[in-house]
Design a protein around this motif. Sequence first.
Motif, short mmCIF file in Angstrom:
data_model
loop_
_atom_site.label_atom_id
_atom_site.label_comp_id
_atom_site.label_asym_id
_atom_site.label_seq_id
_atom_site.Cartn_x
_atom_site.Cartn_y
_atom_site.Cartn_z
N LEU A 80 -8.13 -12.71 3.16
CA LEU A 80 -7.65 -13.26 2.35
C LEU A 80 -7.91 -14.44 1.49
CD1 LEU A 80 -5.97 -14.86 6.08
CD2 LEU A 80 -4.93 -13.75 4.41
N LEU A 81 -9.23 -14.68 1.16
CA LEU A 81 -9.76 -15.07 0.06
C LEU A 81 -8.98 -13.75 -1.41
CD1 LEU A 81 -13.10 -16.72 1.03
CD2 LEU A 81 -10.51 -18.01 0.32
N ASP A 82 -9.76 -13.16 -1.38
CA ASP A 82 -9.34 -11.95 -2.03
C ASP A 82 -7.35 -12.14 -2.30
OD1 ASP A 82 -11.95 -11.16 -1.86
OD2 ASP A 82 -11.45 -9.70 -1.03
N VAL A 83 -7.13 -11.95 -1.64
CA VAL A 83 -5.17 -12.63 -1.90
C VAL A 83 -4.96 -13.85 -2.59
CG1 VAL A 83 -3.06 -12.74 -1.26
CG2 VAL A 83 -4.79 -11.20 -0.05
N ILE A 84 -5.97 -14.95 -2.75
CA ILE A 84 -6.08 -15.70 -3.33
C ILE A 84 -6.41 -15.91 -5.04
CG2 ILE A 84 -6.47 -18.07 -3.44
CD1 ILE A 84 -6.20 -18.56 -0.04
N ASP A 85 -7.31 -15.17 -4.80
CA ASP A 85 -7.83 -15.26 -6.09
C ASP A 85 -7.26 -13.48 -6.52
OD1 ASP A 85 -10.02 -16.68 -5.47
OD2 ASP A 85 -11.55 -15.10 -5.05
N GLY A 86 -5.84 -13.60 -6.54
CA GLY A 86 -5.18 -12.23 -6.84
C GLY A 86 -6.34 -10.53 -6.94
N ASP A 87 -7.41 -10.73 -6.35
CA ASP A 87 -8.59 -9.41 -6.40
C ASP A 87 -8.17 -8.42 -4.95
OD1 ASP A 87 -10.24 -7.56 -6.09
OD2 ASP A 87 -11.97 -8.56 -5.88
N ASN A 88 -7.33 -7.76 -5.69
CA ASN A 88 -6.71 -6.45 -4.89
C ASN A 88 -7.96 -4.98 -4.65
OD1 ASN A 88 -6.67 -5.32 -7.54
ND2 ASN A 88 -4.37 -5.64 -7.82
N HIS A 89 -8.61 -5.08 -5.55
CA HIS A 89 -9.32 -4.05 -4.92
C HIS A 89 -9.70 -3.53 -4.25
CE1 HIS A 89 -13.31 -6.12 -4.10
NE2 HIS A 89 -13.57 -4.76 -4.00
N LEU A 90 -9.29 -3.90 -2.57
CA LEU A 90 -9.80 -3.42 -1.03
C LEU A 90 -8.01 -3.85 -0.89
CD1 LEU A 90 -12.81 -5.70 0.39
CD2 LEU A 90 -12.53 -3.53 -0.54
N PHE A 91 -7.11 -3.45 -0.81
CA PHE A 91 -5.60 -3.52 -0.65
C PHE A 91 -4.61 -1.71 -1.16
CE2 PHE A 91 -7.07 -7.39 -0.53
CZ PHE A 91 -6.73 -8.11 0.35
N MET A 92 -4.68 -1.21 -1.19
CA MET A 92 -4.11 -0.08 -1.07
C MET A 92 -2.63 -0.18 -2.51
SD MET A 92 -3.39 3.11 1.32
CE MET A 92 -3.51 2.64 2.75
N ARG A 93 -2.80 0.40 -2.99
CA ARG A 93 -2.17 0.42 -4.37
C ARG A 93 -0.93 1.79 -3.64
NH1 ARG A 93 -3.57 1.13 -10.09
NH2 ARG A 93 -3.84 2.87 -9.93
N SER A 94 0.47 2.03 -4.05
CA SER A 94 1.69 2.57 -3.69
C SER A 94 0.76 3.79 -4.00
CB SER A 94 3.00 2.24 -4.26
OG SER A 94 3.28 1.10 -3.49
N ASP A 95 0.09 4.47 -5.21
CA ASP A 95 0.02 5.85 -5.47
C ASP A 95 -0.85 6.51 -3.70
OD1 ASP A 95 -2.23 4.36 -6.56
OD2 ASP A 95 -1.94 5.37 -8.19
N GLU A 96 -1.95 5.52 -3.71
CA GLU A 96 -2.59 5.75 -2.89
C GLU A 96 -2.28 6.14 -1.46
OE1 GLU A 96 -6.65 3.13 -3.12
OE2 GLU A 96 -5.88 1.85 -4.15
N LEU A 97 -1.53 4.90 -1.07
CA LEU A 97 -0.86 5.43 0.03
C LEU A 97 -0.01 6.84 -0.04
CD1 LEU A 97 0.23 3.97 2.60
CD2 LEU A 97 1.93 3.19 2.03
N ALA A 98 0.50 6.94 -1.09
CA ALA A 98 1.41 7.87 -0.82
C ALA A 98 0.99 9.75 -0.55
CB ALA A 98 2.47 8.45 -2.09
N ALA A 99 -0.42 9.14 -1.49
CA ALA A 99 -1.70 10.15 -1.45
C ALA A 99 -2.83 10.57 -0.28
CB ALA A 99 -3.01 10.14 -2.68
N ALA A 100 -2.36 9.33 0.61
CA ALA A 100 -2.96 9.60 1.52
C ALA A 100 -2.38 9.95 3.16
CB ALA A 100 -3.59 7.99 2.38
N TRP A 101 -0.69 9.72 2.71
CA TRP A 101 -0.32 10.31 3.81
C TRP A 101 0.43 11.86 3.55
CZ3 TRP A 101 0.80 8.89 8.33
CH2 TRP A 101 1.81 7.56 8.41
N ASN A 102 -0.37 11.86 2.37
CA ASN A 102 -0.08 13.35 1.58
C ASN A 102 -1.52 13.86 2.70
OD1 ASN A 102 1.53 15.63 0.20
ND2 ASN A 102 -0.46 15.55 -0.96
N ILE A 103 -2.47 13.43 2.37
CA ILE A 103 -3.29 14.82 2.74
C ILE A 103 -2.83 14.85 4.52
CG2 ILE A 103 -5.74 14.56 3.71
CD1 ILE A 103 -6.19 11.58 1.14
N LEU A 104 -2.81 13.96 5.04
CA LEU A 104 -2.47 14.04 6.62
C LEU A 104 -1.18 14.97 7.25
CD1 LEU A 104 -2.92 10.15 7.79
CD2 LEU A 104 -4.11 12.24 7.90
N SER A 105 -0.27 15.21 5.93
CA SER A 105 0.86 15.68 6.35
C SER A 105 1.54 17.16 7.06
CB SER A 105 2.34 15.56 5.12
OG SER A 105 1.71 16.28 3.95
#
Length: 427
Positions: free
Chosen positions: A362-387
């Motif tokens: 939550l502190l990361d969100v307040i700070d705008g630090d998004n490195h531990l949150f999945m971006r949309s392209d990461e998410l798509a790649a993750a689901w693709n591995i499992l498809s």
Amino acid sequence: MCFSTKTNTQEWKALCRQNCGDKMVAFLSRTYYLNGGYDNKEGMSKLHAQMELIEDESKANRIFYLSVPQEALLDVATSLAVNAQTKKGWNRVIIEKPFGFNPVSSHQLTQSLLSSFQEDQLYRIDHLLGRNIIENLTVLRFSNLVFQPLWNRTYVHNIQIILSEDLAVQMRGRYSAEYGIIGDIVQSHILQTIALLAMEPPISLDGEDIRNEKAKVLRSIRKLEPSNVILGQYKASSEDKVHTYSDTLTPTFFAAALFIDNARWDGVPFLIKAGMGLIKHRVEIRIQFRHVPGNLYRDRIGHNSDLATNELILCDVPDEAILVRVNNKIPGLSLQLDASQLNLMYKDKYNAEIPDSYEHLLLDVIDGDNHLFMRSDELAAAWNILSPVLQEIDKKNIAPELYELGGRGPVGAFYLWAKHAVRLVED
Ligand SMILES: O=C1O[C@H](COP(=O)(O)O)[C@@H](O)[C@H](O)[C@H]1O
């Protein structure tokens, strides 16, 4: 839930350290309850009006934490995008797992979210990524010269990511019971851990630079072959109705061997084990190195040379620790070697309160630090591995292998490890 942020991170941390009673009073004095529909204009406008009442007139930022069922997520997000965003500062939206149920539904969800929000407003939260072990993965890798030359296929034999939970009672009726372990743990937590562990050095610690590298690794992971997957479901005794699954297809255990098809990791198995209702709560990452070529001491290391390979273990549960297994001489006149652990136990070394992982994120969100949150392209790649695995489960209605509640999990996992010339350590 919606936070309005006026304090900066330092002030926030100082506030948190004050004594508990005062802290609770201060917190509650800034907490409001609103009754209304969260997926319609009326409810969201009411929320907006309430926020306006308590915010600065000139500047205000908002974080919306959407802890809502997946099925409702889109309606809620769309309604808040239109009716509840502030125009006096930034708006960030936190979303909970599983971010869709398969590649197609996840893609649709992402497209719809991106029609209402910018990518940098979205924070897909997975609290397990707020654990020290995760942040420490990159610190260990990129701030220690000793590990850097070894971090590749030439020296690493295999990598194991283990997340065993002994909880079962608490699971019933919970999110993981509903969505299964693939959506709950694998597509987010496990694949993000692999991405951070295997990525190339980012050009800076900036969130987008790290996400760029994670996305590359995720896109290099070979689609998971069903032959490299073991699914399990725990089985309670016949009298134990509380823990008996009525849905015989929901996996509570997942083991797999993944491969990253890039120059650094070609051929190195990444062995994953995630399960619930197991004998022991254990969360760790094990990096096992290859044998020493032409080892001069091979006659002195005992009968099992596998036990004498070096290993780096990052342990989260039961105790936070970093362990390195090395061979050393047993004191005495004879020359016998012993595999021992160099052991950095957090509880011995650091006399500090370890913050909760949600607090960190939550502190990361307040700070705008998004490195531990999945971006949309990461998410798509993750689901693709499992498809392929998800399709196979769907098409063939594959029933998971049953395992005893409180046991060691399906025997298939032990065979899977053996197939890749690794021993599954169950201590
Ligand atoms: O996100 C999740 O994490 C919990 C484990 O978290 P912990 O903080 O209690 O270790 C897991 O049980 C749950 O299935 C999953 O959704």
